[in-house]
Design a protein around this motif. Structure first.
Motif, PDB file in Angstrom:
ATOM      1  N   SER A  48       0.835  -1.204   0.000  1.00  0.00           N
ATOM      2  CA  SER A  48       0.000   0.000   0.000  1.00  0.00           C
ATOM      3  C   SER A  48       0.863   1.245   0.000  1.00  0.00           C
ATOM      4  CB  SER A  48      -0.940  -0.002   1.205  1.00  0.00           C
ATOM      5  OG  SER A  48      -0.206  -0.131   2.404  1.00  0.00           O
ATOM      6  N   ARG A  67     -12.348   5.572  -7.354  1.00  0.00           N
ATOM      7  CA  ARG A  67     -11.881   4.579  -6.394  1.00  0.00           C
ATOM      8  C   ARG A  67     -10.634   3.837  -6.881  1.00  0.00           C
ATOM      9  NH1 ARG A  67     -14.393   4.583  -2.117  1.00  0.00           N
ATOM     10  NH2 ARG A  67     -13.732   2.532  -1.405  1.00  0.00           N
ATOM     11  N   ALA A 124      -8.236   2.307  -0.900  1.00  0.00           N
ATOM     12  CA  ALA A 124      -8.506   1.540   0.322  1.00  0.00           C
ATOM     13  C   ALA A 124      -9.247   2.407   1.329  1.00  0.00           C
ATOM     14  CB  ALA A 124      -7.205   1.017   0.923  1.00  0.00           C
ATOM     15  N   THR A 125      -8.758   3.630   1.511  1.00  0.00           N
ATOM     16  CA  THR A 125      -9.405   4.559   2.436  1.00  0.00           C
ATOM     17  C   THR A 125      -8.937   5.968   2.117  1.00  0.00           C
ATOM     18  OG1 THR A 125      -9.951   4.953   4.768  1.00  0.00           O
ATOM     19  CG2 THR A 125      -7.656   4.450   4.271  1.00  0.00           C
ATOM     20  N   ALA A 126      -9.688   6.938   2.591  1.00  0.00           N
ATOM     21  CA  ALA A 126      -9.310   8.343   2.416  1.00  0.00           C
ATOM     22  C   ALA A 126      -9.786   9.119   3.633  1.00  0.00           C
ATOM     23  CB  ALA A 126      -9.929   8.924   1.145  1.00  0.00           C
ATOM     24  N   LEU A 127      -9.013  10.120   3.971  1.00  0.00           N
ATOM     25  CA  LEU A 127      -9.315  10.965   5.120  1.00  0.00           C
ATOM     26  C   LEU A 127      -9.112  12.411   4.701  1.00  0.00           C
ATOM     27  CD1 LEU A 127      -9.614  11.488   8.264  1.00  0.00           C
ATOM     28  CD2 LEU A 127      -7.123  11.254   8.343  1.00  0.00           C
ATOM     29  N   HIS A 133      -6.756  15.731   1.083  1.00  0.00           N
ATOM     30  CA  HIS A 133      -7.217  14.353   1.212  1.00  0.00           C
ATOM     31  C   HIS A 133      -5.963  13.483   1.379  1.00  0.00           C
ATOM     32  CE1 HIS A 133     -11.449  14.820   0.171  1.00  0.00           C
ATOM     33  NE2 HIS A 133     -11.074  15.677  -0.769  1.00  0.00           N
ATOM     34  N   ARG A 138      -4.330   0.394  -2.250  1.00  0.00           N
ATOM     35  CA  ARG A 138      -3.735  -0.947  -2.285  1.00  0.00           C
ATOM     36  C   ARG A 138      -3.160  -1.141  -3.689  1.00  0.00           C
ATOM     37  NH1 ARG A 138      -4.900  -3.938   2.129  1.00  0.00           N
ATOM     38  NH2 ARG A 138      -6.793  -3.422   3.278  1.00  0.00           N
TER      39      ARG A 138
END
Length: 168
Positions: A48, A67, A124-127, A133, A138
């Motif tokens: 990752s 995505r 995989a994810t985002a914040l 961002h 992955r």
């Protein structure tokens, strides 16, 4: 000097490689030059990495919608591509891909030709952290070119890495 100015000056002294994050899909094709790209882990379910992109960037919006993205680690002769995707040319965002050689990778993402390494990723994810961002992907495919010399940026200029002899 205030804390922000000192921070910006201090970070300008840290040389880093230059990458362009690209994406394509329902959210559209987009790309942006990034300075915050790093490995998260080679272990786990899949390798990752993470990339930080300003929340106002159309590329960030497109990556979140698609995505998926590709992190293209630029070769030392690709300054023009870095400038193009950083918005330092007269090219409209929609025309950027018309001005570079690229192909569709295994995961359907735009791969910039000549990049020293490319990492196709699934989101995989985002914040959202204040202005940026933080996007973790992955890695689903890696492509390595014969040219392993990456373009660097530090002290507000493009740089090349040179080999230093070991201390005697």
């Amino acid at each position: 000097m205030d804390i922000r100015a000192a921070f910006v000056e201090g970070m300008s002294r840290a040389a880093t490689f230059v990458a362009v994050a690209t994406t394509d899909g329902e959210g559209g094709r987009a790309g942006v030059t990034v300075s915050s790209l790093t490995s998260v882990s080679a272990d786990g379910e899949q390798p990752s990495l993470l990339v930080c992109i300003n929340r106002q960037s159309p590329a960030a919006t497109a990556i979140l919608q698609n995505r998926a993205f590709c992190a293209n680690l630029l070769a030392e002769d690709q300054q023009q591509i870095a400038n193009l995707f950083a918005g330092r040319s007269s090219a409209d965002r929609a025309e950027r891909f018309d001005q570079v050689a690229w192909e569709t990778g295994e995961g359907g993402q735009p791969i910039l030709s000549g990049a020293t390494a490319t990492f196709e990723c699934r989101l995989a994810t985002a914040l959202l952290w204040e202005t940026h961002h933080i996007i973790v992907g992955r890695v689903v495919a890696v492509r390595l070119s014969d040219n392993s010399s990456a373009l660097l940026y530090g002290q507000r200029a493009y740089r090349k890495a040179i080999h230093l002899p070991p201390d005697s």
